[in-house]
Each structure stands twice: as C-alpha cells, then as structure tokens.
Design an enzyme around this catalytic site. Structure first.
Site, PDB file in Angstrom:
ATOM      1  N   LYS A 291       0.862  -1.187   0.000  1.00  0.00           N
ATOM      2  CA  LYS A 291       0.000   0.000   0.000  1.00  0.00           C
ATOM      3  C   LYS A 291       0.899   1.238   0.000  1.00  0.00           C
ATOM      4  O   LYS A 291       2.042   1.134   0.404  1.00  0.00           O
ATOM      5  CB  LYS A 291      -0.881   0.018   1.262  1.00  0.00           C
ATOM      6  CG  LYS A 291      -1.656  -1.264   1.529  1.00  0.00           C
ATOM      7  CD  LYS A 291      -2.881  -1.372   0.672  1.00  0.00           C
ATOM      8  CE  LYS A 291      -3.640  -2.664   0.955  1.00  0.00           C
ATOM      9  NZ  LYS A 291      -4.682  -2.948  -0.003  1.00  0.00           N
TER      10      LYS A 291
ATOM     11  N   HIS B 122      -6.604 -13.575  -7.177  1.00  0.00           N
ATOM     12  CA  HIS B 122      -7.421 -12.642  -6.400  1.00  0.00           C
ATOM     13  C   HIS B 122      -8.857 -12.707  -6.899  1.00  0.00           C
ATOM     14  O   HIS B 122      -9.096 -12.889  -8.082  1.00  0.00           O
ATOM     15  CB  HIS B 122      -6.869 -11.217  -6.521  1.00  0.00           C
ATOM     16  CG  HIS B 122      -7.495 -10.275  -5.536  1.00  0.00           C
ATOM     17  ND1 HIS B 122      -8.735  -9.715  -5.733  1.00  0.00           N
ATOM     18  CD2 HIS B 122      -7.076  -9.826  -4.332  1.00  0.00           C
ATOM     19  CE1 HIS B 122      -9.037  -8.955  -4.693  1.00  0.00           C
ATOM     20  NE2 HIS B 122      -8.053  -9.000  -3.827  1.00  0.00           N
ATOM     21  N   ARG B 123      -9.822 -12.530  -5.971  1.00  0.00           N
ATOM     22  CA  ARG B 123     -11.228 -12.717  -6.343  1.00  0.00           C
ATOM     23  C   ARG B 123     -11.973 -11.395  -6.500  1.00  0.00           C
ATOM     24  O   ARG B 123     -13.160 -11.322  -6.214  1.00  0.00           O
ATOM     25  CB  ARG B 123     -11.922 -13.610  -5.317  1.00  0.00           C
ATOM     26  CG  ARG B 123     -11.875 -13.063  -3.890  1.00  0.00           C
ATOM     27  CD  ARG B 123     -12.603 -13.973  -2.917  1.00  0.00           C
ATOM     28  NE  ARG B 123     -12.619 -13.386  -1.574  1.00  0.00           N
ATOM     29  CZ  ARG B 123     -13.436 -13.772  -0.602  1.00  0.00           C
ATOM     30  NH1 ARG B 123     -14.290 -14.756  -0.809  1.00  0.00           N
ATOM     31  NH2 ARG B 123     -13.404 -13.204   0.582  1.00  0.00           N
TER      32      ARG B 123
ATOM     33  N   GLU C 216      -4.944  -5.867  -6.374  1.00  0.00           N
ATOM     34  CA  GLU C 216      -5.663  -6.396  -7.538  1.00  0.00           C
ATOM     35  C   GLU C 216      -5.818  -5.362  -8.654  1.00  0.00           C
ATOM     36  O   GLU C 216      -5.882  -5.721  -9.821  1.00  0.00           O
ATOM     37  CB  GLU C 216      -7.031  -6.946  -7.134  1.00  0.00           C
ATOM     38  CG  GLU C 216      -8.001  -5.934  -6.550  1.00  0.00           C
ATOM     39  CD  GLU C 216      -7.811  -5.703  -5.055  1.00  0.00           C
ATOM     40  OE1 GLU C 216      -8.683  -5.072  -4.452  1.00  0.00           O
ATOM     41  OE2 GLU C 216      -6.785  -6.160  -4.493  1.00  0.00           O
TER      42      GLU C 216
END
Length: 459
Positions: A165, A284-285, A194
C-alpha cells in the site's frame, strides 16, 4: 401427425422426482424464490429446462434429438427452513452437455440464461457436484500445495504475505523498495494489489524489474526463498501472457491474476502457462461480492472456489473469519476444505450440499486477507491451520517503525503461535497470552501490539 405445437408446463418434461442421479451427472443445488402463484415444481423444472435443452415452446427440431438423453432434470425440491416461499431445487445435468476442460462453458450453461427468468423472483446457485469424469478433463492448479512447499522450502507453518500500500500512486522504484523491506523483515510474499496493472504512474515492466531486484536482494540477505505476486492481469489475453512470460524471464517464482474480472478463459490459459513454466499462480477474487453477497440471488462463493480449482490457481483469497459470526466460520471452513482437500463429505451445516471427490486434482492454498493484524494471529493459525497464506497489508505497513519491523512483528507472532500449538497449548483460549509472551523478546512485536490493541472490526 406432426408434433404437438404450443407452450406446455416445464414440469411435465423437466421435473422427475424419481430420477436416480448418475455418477457422471453434474449436480447443482439452486436456492429458488418463485414468483407468487408459481408452484415450486414448475420453478425448479424451469431452471432445469432453461439451463439445459429447453426453450419456452415446443419446437419441431426437438424431434431430431433425444431429449431424455440431454435434458437437465429437477430431481428433488425441499423448502428452506425459516424462509417463506423459498426452496432448494436439485438439478442433474448429463455430462454430454458440457465441453471438456472449460469452466467458461460450464457456467454459460448452468448460470448463463436462467437468472433473468420471469417466473423467479430470485435464484442462487448454492453448490455444484463436479463428477470425477469431468474433473479429469481439467489441469487444475498449476502446482498445488505440496509442490509449492517444495519449491519454497517452507514447511509446518502458514505462509505470510503483505499487499503493498498505498495500492495506487507509488513509482516503480519506491514500490520495489517497499517490497524489499517487507521481505527482508521476514515475510514470504508481498503482493500487487488487484487493481495494480499498468497505469501511467507505474508501468508493469518497470514494476516487475524493481520487484525482481527486491526479491533477489531479500533472498540473499535472509537465506530464504521470497516471492512477490506480480499481477499479470491485463486488457487482453495476449498482453497478460506477455507479462507472465516477462516474469518468467526475470526468474521470479509467482505471478498473479484477477480471475473473475479477467475471466475463466484467460485464467485457464494462464494456469496452463504457469504449469509449463514453473510459475506459481496467485488468484485474487476481485468482483466476487457482486456475485456472491446477496443471500438469495447470485452464486455462492463456494461454487466460484470450486470453479477456480478446476480452472487453475495455487492461492485464492477466501475471507478471514476472524471477528465475524460463528456460523460464517463453518461455512468459510467448508469451502476452504473444498479448496485444499481431496475428498469432502456432504455436510449441510457447513453449506456443503454434495460429496465432492477431486480425484487427486492439486489443492489450492486459501489466503486470509483484509483487516487482520498481530492480535488475530492465534485465531488465524487455529482456524486455517498450516496450509494457508496469511496476508497483512495495513497490519505490516502500518507498523509505527516501518515495513521491515512490521514484517518482523508478524513473523514473530506467527512462529510463536505455531510453537505454542505444537506444544499443545489452546490457541483459542490462550491466544492473547501467547502474543504477550512473545512480545517480551521482540520490541517490533511489542510496538505492533500497542498500535492495534483496541481495533476490532465488528458491526
């Protein structure tokens, strides 16, 4: 002569309560909420029809094929306890309706058309039983849990990750620097967010190069194998493959893909490439909640998780459980087991509607990520066990002394929990005590414990 034209009730053809399911059938459990006045049998039969061979009227060409061989069948309906006018409809599909090795085709058939159906107020696909004959047409995860452990040489504990981040806005060099600090401190992996693809402030190739440098530096310094999930998701499949190929050329161990926004076709291609070229694949979803969040409409995440295991991925995000309700814990662990284990028994209390045999398809590591920090470590270790990836984004980078000490704090907390568990202590009961003891000999952990002691995410 001729055929009998006109509209007829679906249930005459598609509701078959005495049907014996075959081992080769794909079985689906739908949560059906019919419109007022529509009988449940008709609603269940309509779902079976519209997701297989049926259309709204009898057609002349029905006579050119054997509907009995190819039609979906609604073979059982049960009311949902505590819900008014809601039913679970079980539908069996003959295997021949599906293209081999195509998750895309499976979903287009089963959920492609029927969700907009007027006779239903709402429809949710709760679970699928994939027959072994169909499982065997898929490659599945590029490597799986055991091969991943062997590649990384890390055993007997969960793996640690961290999403870098701020997710958008860093330059490639500063991004690589953040990666290096986390890996040097003791994490196994860092992660592209993502939505980090290739934006004006940081093009993908620059990011890949600086992250690779960070990985090699951290490996040399710590003597451990490190990785960074390089997000290969792109606007076209060709561009995605280009990024994966470049990652392989850099010699990094793992790439990443957003499988729902990128699509199952792209994901399966990438998974095949990853197996052929020794890359691990982190999934990643992103977008899952659009599909799975409503309780009575959409697709439950356990179905999306099963589909991912077939399409291919070595890690997938699967929720955290901590700080949520007990019931959700059982449901989450239900699909976590579906991802990891070879054989899963039907268990309605865990949301598992069918017994599933994966016939040695490799397993997927569940990733716990989102709003977790050192105080959650005992619970996470207990809930997820060794075969998992625990990801602390803010829980690493939010450390008052910086990334590397944040990583140290997480690693110390994890090792303390694993050791305590191996000594037979009860992590659920003694968790806070274990973390407190460990913080006595780790100033980094003590500082982390100070910062996050009050935080709870309970609404």
């Amino acid at each position: 002569v001729g055929f009998k034209a006109g509209v007829k009730d679906y249930k005459l053809t598609y509701y078959t309560p005495d049907y014996e399911t075959k081992d080769t059938d794909i079985l689906a459990a739908f949560r059906v909420s019919p419109q007022p006045g529509v009988p449940p049998e008709e609603a269940g039969a309509a779902v079976a029809a519209e997701s297989s061979t049926g259309t709204w009227t009898t057609v002349w060409t029905d006579g050119l094929t054997s509907l009995d061989r190819y039609k979906g069948r609604c073979y059982h309906i049960e009311p949902v306890a505590g819900e008014e006018n809601q039913y679970i409809a079980y539908v069996a599909y003959p295997l021949d309706l599906f293209e081999e090795g195509s998750v895309t085709n499976m979903f287009t058939s089963i959920v492609g058309n029927v969700f907009g159906f007027k006779a239903l107020r709402a429809l949710r696909l709760e679970d699928l039983r994939i027959p072994t004959a169909y499982v065997k047409t898929f490659q599945g995860p590029p490597h799986g849990i055991q091969v991943e452990r062997d590649k990384l040489n890390k055993y007997g504990r969960p793996l640690l990750g961290c999403t870098i981040k701020p997710k958008l806005g860093l330059s490639a060099k500063n991004y690589g620097r953040a990666v290096y600090e986390c890996l040097r401190g003791g994490l196994d992996f860092t992660k592209d967010d993502e939505n980090v693809n290739s934006q004006p402030f940081m093009r993908w190739r620059d990011r890949f190069v600086f992250c690779a440098e960070a990985i090699y530096k951290a490996q040399a310094e710590t003597g451990e194998i490190k990785g960074h999930y390089l997000n290969a998701t792109a606007g076209t499949c060709e561009e995605m493959m280009k990024r994966a190929i470049f990652a392989r050329e850099l010699g990094v161990p793992i790439v990443m893909h957003d499988y729902l926004t990128g699509g199952f076709t792209a994901n399966t291609s990438l998974a095949h490439y990853c197996r052929d070229n020794g890359l691990l694949l982190h999934i990643h979803r992103a977008m899952h909640a659009v599909i799975d969040r409503q309780k009575n409409h959409g697709i439950h995440f356990r179905v999306l998780a099963k589909a991912l295991r077939m399409s291919g991925g070595d890690h997938i995000h699967a929720g955290t459980v901590v700080g949520k309700l007990e019931g959700e814990r059982d449901i989450t662990l239900g699909f976590v087991d579906l991802l990891r284990d070879d054989f899963i028994e039907k268990d309605r209390s865990r949301g598992i509607y069918f017994t599933q045999d994966w016939v040695s398809l490799p397993g997927v590591l569940p990733v716990a990520s989102g709003g977790i920090h050192v105080w959650h470590m005992p619970a996470l270790t207990e809930i997820f066990g060794d075969d998992s990836v625990l990801q602390f984004g803010g829980g690493t980078l939010g450390h008052p002394w910086g990334n590397a000490p944040g990583a140290v704090a997480n690693r110390v907390a994890l090792e303390a929990c694993v050791q305590a568990r191996n000594e037979g202590r009860d992590l659920a009961r003694e968790g806070n005590e274990i973390i407190r003891e460990a913080s006595k000999w780790s100033p980094e952990l003590a500082a982390a414990c100070e910062v996050w002691k009050e935080i709870k995410f309970e609404f």
